[in-house]
Design a protein around this motif. Structure first.
Motif, PDB file in Angstrom:
ATOM      1  N   ILE A 387       0.841  -1.204   0.000  1.00  0.00           N
ATOM      2  CA  ILE A 387       0.000   0.000   0.000  1.00  0.00           C
ATOM      3  C   ILE A 387       0.877   1.256   0.000  1.00  0.00           C
ATOM      4  CG2 ILE A 387      -1.655   1.337   1.339  1.00  0.00           C
ATOM      5  CD1 ILE A 387      -3.002  -1.022   0.104  1.00  0.00           C
ATOM      6  N   SER A 388       1.964   1.236   0.761  1.00  0.00           N
ATOM      7  CA  SER A 388       2.853   2.402   0.830  1.00  0.00           C
ATOM      8  C   SER A 388       3.471   2.711  -0.527  1.00  0.00           C
ATOM      9  CB  SER A 388       3.955   2.187   1.872  1.00  0.00           C
ATOM     10  OG  SER A 388       4.687   1.008   1.591  1.00  0.00           O
ATOM     11  N   ASP A 389       3.816   1.649  -1.314  1.00  0.00           N
ATOM     12  CA  ASP A 389       4.360   1.857  -2.659  1.00  0.00           C
ATOM     13  C   ASP A 389       3.289   2.399  -3.599  1.00  0.00           C
ATOM     14  OD1 ASP A 389       6.831   0.998  -1.865  1.00  0.00           O
ATOM     15  OD2 ASP A 389       6.575  -1.048  -2.581  1.00  0.00           O
ATOM     16  N   TYR A 390       2.061   1.936  -3.410  1.00  0.00           N
ATOM     17  CA  TYR A 390       0.958   2.461  -4.223  1.00  0.00           C
ATOM     18  C   TYR A 390       0.786   3.961  -3.969  1.00  0.00           C
ATOM     19  CZ  TYR A 390      -3.681   2.854  -6.348  1.00  0.00           C
ATOM     20  OH  TYR A 390      -4.743   3.231  -7.148  1.00  0.00           O
ATOM     21  N   PHE A 391       0.905   4.365  -2.708  1.00  0.00           N
ATOM     22  CA  PHE A 391       0.819   5.793  -2.366  1.00  0.00           C
ATOM     23  C   PHE A 391       1.889   6.591  -3.111  1.00  0.00           C
ATOM     24  CE2 PHE A 391      -0.963   4.782   2.140  1.00  0.00           C
ATOM     25  CZ  PHE A 391      -2.235   4.655   1.610  1.00  0.00           C
ATOM     26  N   ILE A 392       3.114   6.080  -3.083  1.00  0.00           N
ATOM     27  CA  ILE A 392       4.221   6.789  -3.733  1.00  0.00           C
ATOM     28  C   ILE A 392       4.002   6.876  -5.231  1.00  0.00           C
ATOM     29  CG2 ILE A 392       6.692   6.669  -4.266  1.00  0.00           C
ATOM     30  CD1 ILE A 392       7.068   5.349  -1.500  1.00  0.00           C
ATOM     31  N   ASP A 393       3.646   5.735  -5.857  1.00  0.00           N
ATOM     32  CA  ASP A 393       3.461   5.697  -7.316  1.00  0.00           C
ATOM     33  C   ASP A 393       2.349   6.625  -7.778  1.00  0.00           C
ATOM     34  OD1 ASP A 393       5.457   3.844  -7.350  1.00  0.00           O
ATOM     35  OD2 ASP A 393       4.148   2.109  -7.630  1.00  0.00           O
ATOM     36  N   ASN A 394       1.339   6.793  -6.934  1.00  0.00           N
ATOM     37  CA  ASN A 394       0.190   7.611  -7.316  1.00  0.00           C
ATOM     38  C   ASN A 394       0.199   8.999  -6.669  1.00  0.00           C
ATOM     39  OD1 ASN A 394      -1.885   5.787  -8.973  1.00  0.00           O
ATOM     40  ND2 ASN A 394      -0.870   4.504  -7.446  1.00  0.00           N
ATOM     41  N   LYS A 395       1.389   9.352  -6.119  1.00  0.00           N
ATOM     42  CA  LYS A 395       1.623  10.709  -5.602  1.00  0.00           C
ATOM     43  C   LYS A 395       0.585  11.142  -4.563  1.00  0.00           C
ATOM     44  CE  LYS A 395       4.125  12.368  -9.676  1.00  0.00           C
ATOM     45  NZ  LYS A 395       4.331  11.040 -10.261  1.00  0.00           N
ATOM     46  N   PHE A 396       0.321  10.255  -3.609  1.00  0.00           N
ATOM     47  CA  PHE A 396      -0.572  10.602  -2.503  1.00  0.00           C
ATOM     48  C   PHE A 396       0.101  11.660  -1.637  1.00  0.00           C
ATOM     49  CE2 PHE A 396      -3.146   7.321  -3.891  1.00  0.00           C
ATOM     50  CZ  PHE A 396      -4.151   6.949  -2.997  1.00  0.00           C
ATOM     51  N   SER A 397      -0.638  12.671  -1.274  1.00  0.00           N
ATOM     52  CA  SER A 397      -0.126  13.653  -0.321  1.00  0.00           C
ATOM     53  C   SER A 397      -0.202  13.051   1.083  1.00  0.00           C
ATOM     54  CB  SER A 397      -0.949  14.939  -0.370  1.00  0.00           C
ATOM     55  OG  SER A 397      -2.264  14.692   0.112  1.00  0.00           O
ATOM     56  N   LEU A 398       0.396  13.752   2.048  1.00  0.00           N
ATOM     57  CA  LEU A 398       0.334  13.283   3.436  1.00  0.00           C
ATOM     58  C   LEU A 398      -1.108  13.202   3.908  1.00  0.00           C
ATOM     59  CD1 LEU A 398       1.913  12.548   6.003  1.00  0.00           C
ATOM     60  CD2 LEU A 398       1.864  14.949   6.618  1.00  0.00           C
ATOM     61  N   THR A 399      -1.920  14.185   3.516  1.00  0.00           N
ATOM     62  CA  THR A 399      -3.338  14.170   3.899  1.00  0.00           C
ATOM     63  C   THR A 399      -4.059  12.999   3.259  1.00  0.00           C
ATOM     64  OG1 THR A 399      -3.308  16.579   4.082  1.00  0.00           O
ATOM     65  CG2 THR A 399      -5.464  15.529   3.918  1.00  0.00           C
ATOM     66  N   ASP A 400      -3.743  12.720   1.981  1.00  0.00           N
ATOM     67  CA  ASP A 400      -4.359  11.578   1.298  1.00  0.00           C
ATOM     68  C   ASP A 400      -4.060  10.274   2.045  1.00  0.00           C
ATOM     69  OD1 ASP A 400      -5.345  13.222  -0.707  1.00  0.00           O
ATOM     70  OD2 ASP A 400      -3.609  12.918  -2.000  1.00  0.00           O
ATOM     71  N   LYS A 401      -2.808  10.130   2.496  1.00  0.00           N
ATOM     72  CA  LYS A 401      -2.426   8.918   3.218  1.00  0.00           C
ATOM     73  C   LYS A 401      -3.181   8.814   4.547  1.00  0.00           C
ATOM     74  CE  LYS A 401       2.293   8.919   1.399  1.00  0.00           C
ATOM     75  NZ  LYS A 401       3.727   9.040   1.747  1.00  0.00           N
ATOM     76  N   GLU A 402      -3.268   9.936   5.252  1.00  0.00           N
ATOM     77  CA  GLU A 402      -3.960   9.938   6.546  1.00  0.00           C
ATOM     78  C   GLU A 402      -5.433   9.592   6.387  1.00  0.00           C
ATOM     79  OE1 GLU A 402      -3.257  13.786   8.110  1.00  0.00           O
ATOM     80  OE2 GLU A 402      -1.274  13.299   8.926  1.00  0.00           O
TER      81      GLU A 402
END
Length: 442
Positions: A387-402
């Motif tokens: 999931i963390s790699d998916y966040f990086i690949d799709n340019k999730f912001s810190l708020t998006d992750k939270e």
């Protein structure tokens, strides 16, 4: 050069002879020259070296070299090693930024542990030019054009009056050995591109580019003082403090000339970036209710005010989902239904709607926040993915992750809510009934 350095230290009131100093030494030309000069001045120094483990055996060689140099000058030696690549990946930042964050955090801890008053680094005049050009390219505002400060809080850069050529001449004159970092010749890093590709062109245009840039930096520093003073005076007209909230008058802000710049300078200390400010300015003519987030703050576009408040710590709960749906503190509401697959069924293109093969699910489903180590099999992709790699690949912001929620069946993540479901639970030709989940508040 020693006399020039002493005059500079006295003129800028950088430090005094009896003060204990932590000196950052990489082993390269700049820091070796700085350490030699401080030794000549008989300063009370502690040497600090970071091994970033980016150049295999060369990084270890640097550490050994700096340790021997500290011993030669009878300076205490502190060293540490970082897994810089892993840190950069975890934080989704560049290697350069990761190394910077790691070293300055460690420097401060070592400064305190050794009761040093200041941290000294070997930044010089060429670094000022490179920094200004980098900041200009990145759009950091007028502050980025003021270069590098000789003294900022506990951080001191005593070599700013000297060019790289002057440091080389000093090293040759005093037969100083230093370590060559082969990555300095590569153009993979932003600073190296500026140094090797852009500055040589500027020198062709203006052979005195260093002198010119230093003069520009001095002017920009004066302009920044005027700029900040004007903004400080103006903000008294449209800002009020009420309890723990900062209230920014929408009507007053809209009437301000260059209101985007005023708002940027106001919100910058709270972690908001220029793109956030642009979106907030656009919202001034829209209906109220929109929220904007930085890492630690949220800003609400209310009817009369922009309301800035520190974000409350969110408790990551875990919730069970049966066949009826649920609501979580009004920030997430899922509606669910089961129905038989018919020939006229059409998949929704809405990312907030997911359809699963109901017979593959294990009830009750669980809804929870993501955790380090979570993996799933994204639909349309082969194999599994963190999931963390998916966040990086799709340019999730810190708020998006939270704000990210996971829907889980048994031990399997079946949906990163609002983004991607798991391939193993998709509808196939063998599917008889569908379990549809809709996020109706997004």
């Amino acid at each position: 050069m020693l006399r020039k350095l002493v005059r500079h230290i006295e003129k800028e009131d950088l430090f005094y002879r009896n003060e204990k100093l932590l000196v950052a030494v990489s082993g390269g030309l700049d820091s070796v020259v700085l350490l030699h000069l401080l030794h000549k001045m008989e300063m009370n120094c502690v040497v600090a070296h970071c091994n970033f483990r980016l150049r295999a055996g060369d990084s270890d060689g640097d550490e050994i070299f700096v340790g021997e140099l500290a011993e030669k000058y009878s300076f205490p030696f502190c060293t540490t090693a970082f897994d810089t690549t892993a840190y950069a990946k975890e934080k989704a930042i560049s290697i350069e930024m990761a190394a910077r964050d790691l070293r300055y955090e460690w420097f401060e801890s070592i400064r305190q542990a050794n009761q040093c008053l200041y941290i000294l680094t070997a930044h010089h005049a060429d670094d000022v030019i490179e920094t200004v050009l980098i900041n200009l390219a990145r759009g950091t505002g007028i502050h980025g054009l003021t270069g590098i400060k000789a003294k900022k809080d506990r951080l001191i850069r005593p070599l700013l009056p000297f060019s790289r050529d002057e440091l080389k001449a000093y090293a040759e004159e005093n037969t100083l050995n230093y370590r060559e970092d082969y990555t300095n010749a590569q153009t993979d890093f932003v600073r190296n591109k500026i140094r090797h590709q852009i500055i040589p062109v500027l020198r062709e245009i203006n052979p005195s580019i260093q002198k010119t840039m230093n003069e520009n930096v001095a002017r920009f520093s004066d302009v920044e003082l005027i700029y900040n003073n004007e903004i400080s005076n103006k903000k008294m007209n449209f800002i009020n403090q009420k309890d723990d909230k900062l209230l920014i008058s929408v009507s007053e802000l809209k009437n301000l000339p260059a209101n985007k710049s005023h708002l940027f300078e106001l919100l910058k200390p709270y972690g908001f970036h220029s793109r956030d400010v642009a979106n907030i300015i656009e919202s001034l003519d829209a209906t109220s209710g929109k929220l904007f987030y930085s890492e630690n703050y949220q800003l609400l576009r209310d009817r009369e005010y922009l309301i800035l408040i520190e974000k409350e710590e969110k408790v990551a709960g875990e919730y069970e989902l049966n066949k009826s749906g649920l609501s979580i503190e009004e920030e997430l509401k899922l509606e669910c239904r089961i129905f038989e697959l018919s020939s006229d069924f059409k998949f929704s293109t809405d990312p907030q709607v997911a359809c699963f093969d109901a017979d593959k699910l294990s009830f009750p489903l669980k809804l929870r926040k993501w955790q380090e180590g979570d993996v799933f099999h994204p639909i349309g992709m082969k194999g599994r993915k963190k999931i963390s790699d998916y966040f990086i690949d799709n340019k999730f912001s810190l708020t998006d992750k939270e704000d990210a929620w996971l829907l889980v069946s048994g031990d399997d993540i079946i949906w990163l809510v609002g983004h991607r479901m798991d391939d193993r639970y998709k509808i196939t030709k063998a599917t008889r009934s569908i379990y549809q989940v809709s996020n109706v508040l997004r």
